[in-house]
Design a protein around this motif. Structure first.
Motif, PDB file in Angstrom:
ATOM      1  N   LYS A  42       0.765  -1.266   0.049  1.00 26.92           N
ATOM      2  CA  LYS A  42      -0.009  -0.021   0.031  1.00 26.92           C
ATOM      3  C   LYS A  42       0.757   1.328   0.260  1.00 26.92           C
ATOM      4  O   LYS A  42       2.022   1.201   0.642  1.00 26.92           O
ATOM      5  CB  LYS A  42      -1.023  -0.052   1.269  1.00 26.92           C
ATOM      6  CG  LYS A  42      -1.894  -1.219   1.233  1.00 26.92           C
ATOM      7  CD  LYS A  42      -2.681  -1.152   2.394  1.00 26.92           C
ATOM      8  CE  LYS A  42      -3.839  -2.238   2.514  1.00 26.92           C
ATOM      9  NZ  LYS A  42      -4.669  -2.066   3.761  1.00 26.92           N
ATOM     10  N   GLU A  43       0.444   2.231  -0.688  1.00 25.33           N
ATOM     11  CA  GLU A  43       1.061   3.748  -0.662  1.00 25.33           C
ATOM     12  C   GLU A  43       1.191   4.116   0.717  1.00 25.33           C
ATOM     13  O   GLU A  43       0.323   4.016   1.596  1.00 25.33           O
ATOM     14  CB  GLU A  43       0.092   4.711  -1.457  1.00 25.33           C
ATOM     15  CG  GLU A  43       0.378   4.505  -2.870  1.00 25.33           C
ATOM     16  CD  GLU A  43       1.519   5.009  -3.610  1.00 25.33           C
ATOM     17  OE1 GLU A  43       1.984   5.756  -2.958  1.00 25.33           O
ATOM     18  OE2 GLU A  43       1.653   5.117  -4.735  1.00 25.33           O
ATOM     19  N   GLY A  44       2.313   4.470   1.344  1.00 25.35           N
ATOM     20  CA  GLY A  44       2.446   4.831   2.492  1.00 25.35           C
ATOM     21  C   GLY A  44       2.863   4.039   3.698  1.00 25.35           C
ATOM     22  O   GLY A  44       3.103   4.356   4.754  1.00 25.35           O
ATOM     23  N   GLN A  45       3.019   2.798   2.944  1.00 26.28           N
ATOM     24  CA  GLN A  45       3.425   1.672   3.996  1.00 26.28           C
ATOM     25  C   GLN A  45       4.929   1.885   4.341  1.00 26.28           C
ATOM     26  O   GLN A  45       5.753   2.181   3.493  1.00 26.28           O
ATOM     27  CB  GLN A  45       3.133   0.286   3.528  1.00 26.28           C
ATOM     28  CG  GLN A  45       3.318  -0.805   4.388  1.00 26.28           C
ATOM     29  CD  GLN A  45       2.813  -2.246   3.648  1.00 26.28           C
ATOM     30  OE1 GLN A  45       2.160  -2.361   2.820  1.00 26.28           O
ATOM     31  NE2 GLN A  45       3.164  -3.334   4.297  1.00 26.28           N
ATOM     32  N   ILE A  57      19.009  -1.400  -1.388  1.00 25.14           N
ATOM     33  CA  ILE A  57      18.066  -2.376  -1.093  1.00 25.14           C
ATOM     34  C   ILE A  57      16.869  -1.730  -0.580  1.00 25.14           C
ATOM     35  O   ILE A  57      16.987  -1.182   0.527  1.00 25.14           O
ATOM     36  CB  ILE A  57      18.443  -3.484  -0.111  1.00 25.14           C
ATOM     37  CG1 ILE A  57      19.961  -4.143  -0.794  1.00 25.14           C
ATOM     38  CG2 ILE A  57      17.369  -4.606   0.204  1.00 25.14           C
ATOM     39  CD1 ILE A  57      20.504  -4.794   0.201  1.00 25.14           C
ATOM     40  N   LYS A  58      15.722  -1.930  -1.005  1.00 27.16           N
ATOM     41  CA  LYS A  58      14.298  -1.629  -0.418  1.00 27.16           C
ATOM     42  C   LYS A  58      13.541  -2.474   0.251  1.00 27.16           C
ATOM     43  O   LYS A  58      13.373  -3.542  -0.607  1.00 27.16           O
ATOM     44  CB  LYS A  58      13.801  -0.337  -1.410  1.00 27.16           C
ATOM     45  CG  LYS A  58      14.469   0.805  -1.974  1.00 27.16           C
ATOM     46  CD  LYS A  58      13.654   1.456  -2.979  1.00 27.16           C
ATOM     47  CE  LYS A  58      14.536   2.825  -3.185  1.00 27.16           C
ATOM     48  NZ  LYS A  58      13.473   3.592  -4.206  1.00 27.16           N
ATOM     49  N   MET A  59      13.175  -2.434   1.355  1.00 23.20           N
ATOM     50  CA  MET A  59      12.328  -3.310   1.831  1.00 23.20           C
ATOM     51  C   MET A  59      10.968  -2.792   2.486  1.00 23.20           C
ATOM     52  O   MET A  59      11.141  -1.958   3.063  1.00 23.20           O
ATOM     53  CB  MET A  59      13.116  -4.211   2.890  1.00 23.20           C
ATOM     54  CG  MET A  59      13.652  -3.475   4.175  1.00 23.20           C
ATOM     55  SD  MET A  59      14.598  -4.523   5.207  1.00 23.20           S
ATOM     56  CE  MET A  59      14.434  -3.748   6.790  1.00 23.20           C
ATOM     57  N   THR A 237       8.832   5.594   3.006  1.00 26.19           N
ATOM     58  CA  THR A 237       7.387   4.941   2.744  1.00 26.19           C
ATOM     59  C   THR A 237       7.289   4.432   1.258  1.00 26.19           C
ATOM     60  O   THR A 237       8.127   4.877   0.587  1.00 26.19           O
ATOM     61  CB  THR A 237       6.349   6.041   3.266  1.00 26.19           C
ATOM     62  OG1 THR A 237       6.364   7.055   2.366  1.00 26.19           O
ATOM     63  CG2 THR A 237       6.058   6.187   4.569  1.00 26.19           C
ATOM     64  N   TYR A 238       6.415   3.388   1.285  1.00 22.53           N
ATOM     65  CA  TYR A 238       6.287   2.820  -0.166  1.00 22.53           C
ATOM     66  C   TYR A 238       5.537   3.811  -0.957  1.00 22.53           C
ATOM     67  O   TYR A 238       4.666   4.050  -0.600  1.00 22.53           O
ATOM     68  CB  TYR A 238       5.690   1.421   0.234  1.00 22.53           C
ATOM     69  CG  TYR A 238       5.397   0.671  -1.242  1.00 22.53           C
ATOM     70  CD1 TYR A 238       6.257   0.057  -1.914  1.00 22.53           C
ATOM     71  CD2 TYR A 238       4.223   0.719  -1.731  1.00 22.53           C
ATOM     72  CE1 TYR A 238       6.361  -0.498  -3.051  1.00 22.53           C
ATOM     73  CE2 TYR A 238       4.187   0.207  -3.007  1.00 22.53           C
ATOM     74  CZ  TYR A 238       5.052  -0.472  -3.703  1.00 22.53           C
ATOM     75  OH  TYR A 238       4.938  -1.108  -4.933  1.00 22.53           O
ATOM     76  N   GLN A 239       6.091   4.023  -2.087  1.00 20.79           N
ATOM     77  CA  GLN A 239       5.450   4.791  -3.308  1.00 20.79           C
ATOM     78  C   GLN A 239       5.450   3.810  -4.559  1.00 20.79           C
ATOM     79  O   GLN A 239       6.888   3.406  -5.018  1.00 20.79           O
ATOM     80  CB  GLN A 239       6.213   5.947  -3.615  1.00 20.79           C
ATOM     81  CG  GLN A 239       6.509   6.910  -2.299  1.00 20.79           C
ATOM     82  CD  GLN A 239       5.421   7.552  -1.750  1.00 20.79           C
ATOM     83  OE1 GLN A 239       4.262   7.820  -2.591  1.00 20.79           O
ATOM     84  NE2 GLN A 239       5.179   7.645  -0.257  1.00 20.79           N
ATOM     85  N   LYS A 240       4.182   3.702  -5.141  1.00 19.80           N
ATOM     86  CA  LYS A 240       4.219   3.034  -6.418  1.00 19.80           C
ATOM     87  C   LYS A 240       4.963   3.845  -7.333  1.00 19.80           C
ATOM     88  O   LYS A 240       4.865   4.942  -7.660  1.00 19.80           O
ATOM     89  CB  LYS A 240       2.641   2.955  -6.791  1.00 19.80           C
ATOM     90  CG  LYS A 240       2.182   1.808  -5.860  1.00 19.80           C
ATOM     91  CD  LYS A 240       0.760   1.468  -6.158  1.00 19.80           C
ATOM     92  CE  LYS A 240      -0.115   0.582  -5.331  1.00 19.80           C
ATOM     93  NZ  LYS A 240      -1.194   0.071  -5.785  1.00 19.80           N
ATOM     94  N   SER A 241       5.731   3.006  -8.287  1.00 20.04           N
ATOM     95  CA  SER A 241       6.377   3.527  -9.499  1.00 20.04           C
ATOM     96  C   SER A 241       5.695   3.853 -10.605  1.00 20.04           C
ATOM     97  O   SER A 241       4.642   3.207 -10.599  1.00 20.04           O
ATOM     98  CB  SER A 241       7.647   2.769  -9.710  1.00 20.04           C
ATOM     99  OG  SER A 241       7.256   1.505 -10.085  1.00 20.04           O
TER     100      SER A 241
END
Length: 241
Positions: A42-45, A57-59, A237-241
């Motif tokens: 999810k965005e913002g995770q 490395i992104k996790m 935070t996770y951002q969709k590419s």
């Protein structure tokens, strides 16, 4: 004393990478399993970005499934503890360990309020598939089967599924959903089921994990023979590419 420390770190790392198949079923019902490591994030995770000389490395972090482990990891990251940390490598294991206090690797840092090690937080939803980020757990004491952790963790590289492991998983009646996921993604599964807390999953840079795990290392200390460190870890935070 120094020699004993070196022997200790070798034993610790061999234990991480060699594990053994549990001699019974997981006892988890198929319908209770929600494998989240390869679902759309999810965005913002919450995520962590590991910067190394070989790449980034992104996790993603699984705070809901491993709240105490993730909270402790974030505290360590914010303190700068992981900056310029070395890694320990077991040849051909396609994985590496980092987060030790020093180059003996026998202990990690604790930033909990009570300075006590963290009880492992295992869940039927997370496993040591390729790309998994897991604590380096150890027994609380020789007379207890309880596993605890500190600042040390390891990342599983891209490890192909083994037909022998699949046969053993089916023999011990692992849920078909888990067996199928192992067939697809591979990993160091299932030797750590119920013992080590998976608290993250690499979603970008698995090839960097593979490259790090290929570094030549000293056979005794498991330290890279060429200069290499984790330059820094930062929270994001996770951002969709």
């Amino acid at each position: 004393m120094k020699k004993l420390k070196v022997i200790a770190v070798i034993l610790v790392i061999i234990f991480v990478f060699t594990g053994c198949m549990p001699a019974n079923s997981t006892g988890v019902k198929q319908e209770d399993i929600n494998l989240i490591q390869f679902q759309d994030f999810k965005e913002g995770q919450e995520t962590a970005v590991i910067t190394t000389s070989l790449g980034t490395i992104k996790m993603v972090l699984f705070a809901k499934e491993a709240p105490k482990t993730v909270a402790h990891f974030k505290k360590l990251v914010n303190s700068g503890f992981y900056n310029n940390k070395t890694v320990f490598i077991e040849s051909n294991a396609k994985s590496f360990v980092t987060g030790a206090k020093d180059e003996t690797g026998v202990s990690g840092e604790l930033m909990t309020d009570d300075k006590k090690a963290i009880q492992c937080e295992v869940t039927p939803n997370l496993y040591h598939f390729s790309g998994a980020v897991s604590v380096l757990a150890q027994e609380k004491n020789p007379f207890s089967k309880k596993m605890v952790s500190d600042s040390r963790f390891f990342i599983v590289g891209d490890v192909s599924a083994s037909s022998n492991v699949v046969e053993q998983m089916e023999k011990y009646k692992y849920p078909p959903k888990v067996v199928d996921a192992y067939k697809e993604h591979g990993g160091l599964f299932p030797q750590f089921v119920g013992l080590y807390t998976v608290f993250g999953q690499v979603y970008e840079g698995l090839e960097v994990v593979n490259e790090i795990s290929k570094l030549k290392c000293d056979a005794k200390t498991k330290l890279p023979t060429e200069k290499f460190v984790i330059e820094k870890i930062e929270l994001s935070t996770y951002q969709k590419s």
